[in-house]
Design an enzyme around this catalytic site. Structure first.
Site, PDB file in Angstrom:
ATOM      1  N   GLY A  34       2.277   3.414   4.913  1.00  0.00           N
ATOM      2  CA  GLY A  34       2.204   4.682   5.626  1.00  0.00           C
ATOM      3  C   GLY A  34       3.305   4.854   6.654  1.00  0.00           C
ATOM      4  O   GLY A  34       3.664   5.983   7.002  1.00  0.00           O
ATOM      5  N   ALA A  74      -1.060   1.479   7.224  1.00  0.00           N
ATOM      6  CA  ALA A  74      -2.497   1.678   7.409  1.00  0.00           C
ATOM      7  C   ALA A  74      -3.090   0.602   8.315  1.00  0.00           C
ATOM      8  O   ALA A  74      -2.648  -0.547   8.314  1.00  0.00           O
ATOM      9  CB  ALA A  74      -3.207   1.657   6.060  1.00  0.00           C
ATOM     10  N   GLU A 111       6.035   6.275   4.705  1.00  0.00           N
ATOM     11  CA  GLU A 111       5.652   7.651   4.371  1.00  0.00           C
ATOM     12  C   GLU A 111       5.887   8.578   5.553  1.00  0.00           C
ATOM     13  O   GLU A 111       6.300   9.728   5.378  1.00  0.00           O
ATOM     14  CB  GLU A 111       4.186   7.679   3.925  1.00  0.00           C
ATOM     15  CG  GLU A 111       3.980   7.036   2.562  1.00  0.00           C
ATOM     16  CD  GLU A 111       2.528   7.015   2.122  1.00  0.00           C
ATOM     17  OE1 GLU A 111       2.219   7.549   1.040  1.00  0.00           O
ATOM     18  OE2 GLU A 111       1.696   6.457   2.864  1.00  0.00           O
ATOM     19  N   GLU A 126       1.826  -0.472  -1.151  1.00  0.00           N
ATOM     20  CA  GLU A 126       0.401  -0.255  -1.408  1.00  0.00           C
ATOM     21  C   GLU A 126      -0.113  -0.965  -2.656  1.00  0.00           C
ATOM     22  O   GLU A 126      -1.267  -1.397  -2.702  1.00  0.00           O
ATOM     23  CB  GLU A 126       0.115   1.251  -1.510  1.00  0.00           C
ATOM     24  CG  GLU A 126       0.113   1.998  -0.178  1.00  0.00           C
ATOM     25  CD  GLU A 126       1.497   2.431   0.262  1.00  0.00           C
ATOM     26  OE1 GLU A 126       1.598   3.186   1.240  1.00  0.00           O
ATOM     27  OE2 GLU A 126       2.497   2.016  -0.383  1.00  0.00           O
TER      28      GLU A 126
END
Length: 321
Positions: free
Chosen positions: A168, A123, A171, A191
């Protein structure tokens, strides 16, 4: 925008035996291609046609040529922010996926970072800090949809992890079908160390990839692991020692992609659908999905070509029909 890359060379320069470099220009492509044909190792030279219009794009789409024809690349190049998932980056990646979704000439998609030492840092927290609660929820939902779009691409996708893949970034890699990592690459869903939980599919895809208990441990602790550890738990398919140029995972990814290229395209696509859909349901329903996918392959010319090649003791030539 056509460029030629040789492992270890600068962008836009093709190195040939003897150390001579040829700068790729619009009117020198034939010279470059002639030089490439003289190169025996197909993994040392890559002809890359970048279809993005802007050189300063954060995400570019390229199509490889020569021995690598059929491979498309998503090139991530947000240098100043370590490929973090900001608004512009997400918009450009989404557009690239839209283009790939309908390109019947593409058989494999590779996700590659152009930022040395980093795949994707996750992020963009600086950008996120300027959002209100509603905007954060809306943007994270967009990220979730983006990862779903990656997973839904009809052809096999491979993430080349030559550096950090955090939050992310991991991910994004998990949304790909296959992952190849350098042994020194660091990855993790971190996270919880930021007061969050994985929100772009990580809480769902990681357990499906490595099992419930190990996924919980990694998410609860926010732990980072390297490529060697990742391959032992099944998070990545291959881990390779990093080379001096920092692209060992990419080179191994190209080799893996080339193993997929000769196979029947429709069969590969239907196998992906059968596996992805089948693992979401009970096994009896999965068998029904398998039958439906198999039925799509029966009338193809490639199936007949495969049988003919077997009978004639030769390699098949599949066309995707």
């Amino acid at each position: 925008d056509e460029r030629v890359h040789r492992r270890g060379s600068g962008e836009g320069t093709a190195k040939f035996p003897g150390g001579r470099g040829v700068q790729a220009r619009p009117h020198s492509n034939m010279l470059v291609l002639r030089g490439l044909r003289a190169t025996r190792d197909p993994l040392t030279a890559v002809v890359r046609v970048v279809t993005s219009s802007a050189r300063d794009s954060e995400v570019r789409l390229s199509h490889l040529r020569g021995d690598h024809r059929g491979i498309a690349e998503i090139l991530m190049n947000r240098v100043h922010a370590r490929n973090s998932l900001g608004k512009v980056f997400v918009n450009e990646l989404s557009k690239a996926l839209d283009e790939l979704r309908h390109d019947t000439n593409v058989r494999v998609v590779v996700f590659k970072s152009e930022v040395k030492g980093v795949f994707c840092a996750g992020a963009d927290l600086k950008e996120r800090a300027k959002m209100n609660n509603w905007e954060v929820d809306d943007f994270v939902q967009r990220l979730r949809s983006l990862m779903n779009d990656i997973a839904a691409l009809p052809v096999p996708t491979i993430a080349a992890l030559d550096g950090y893949a955090l939050g992310g970034g991991l991910e994004l890699a998990l949304a790909c079908d296959l992952r190849v990592a350098a042994s020194t690459a660091k990855m993790g869903l971190i996270e919880t160390t930021r007061g969050l939980l994985p929100g772009a599919g990580g809480s769902q895809r990681l357990p499906r990839a490595i099992g419930l208990a190990v996924a919980k441990e990694l998410i609860f602790t926010g732990r980072q692991i390297d490529g060697e550890q990742a391959v032992t738990i099944g998070l990545v398919n291959h881990a390779v020692p990093q080379n001096a140029h920092g692209d060992a995972a990419y080179q191994r990814t190209l080799a893996l992609a080339q193993e997929i290229l000769p196979q029947a395209p429709v069969a590969v696509k239907m196998a992906k659908v059968a596996i992805n859909r089948g693992t979401e349901v009970d096994i009896a329903s999965g068998m029904v999905i398998e039958r439906l996918c198999y039925g799509q392959v029966i009338p193809t010319k490639d199936r007949l070509e495969g049988m003919a090649a077997f009978t004639e003791k030769r390699l098949p030539h599949f066309t995707g029909e």
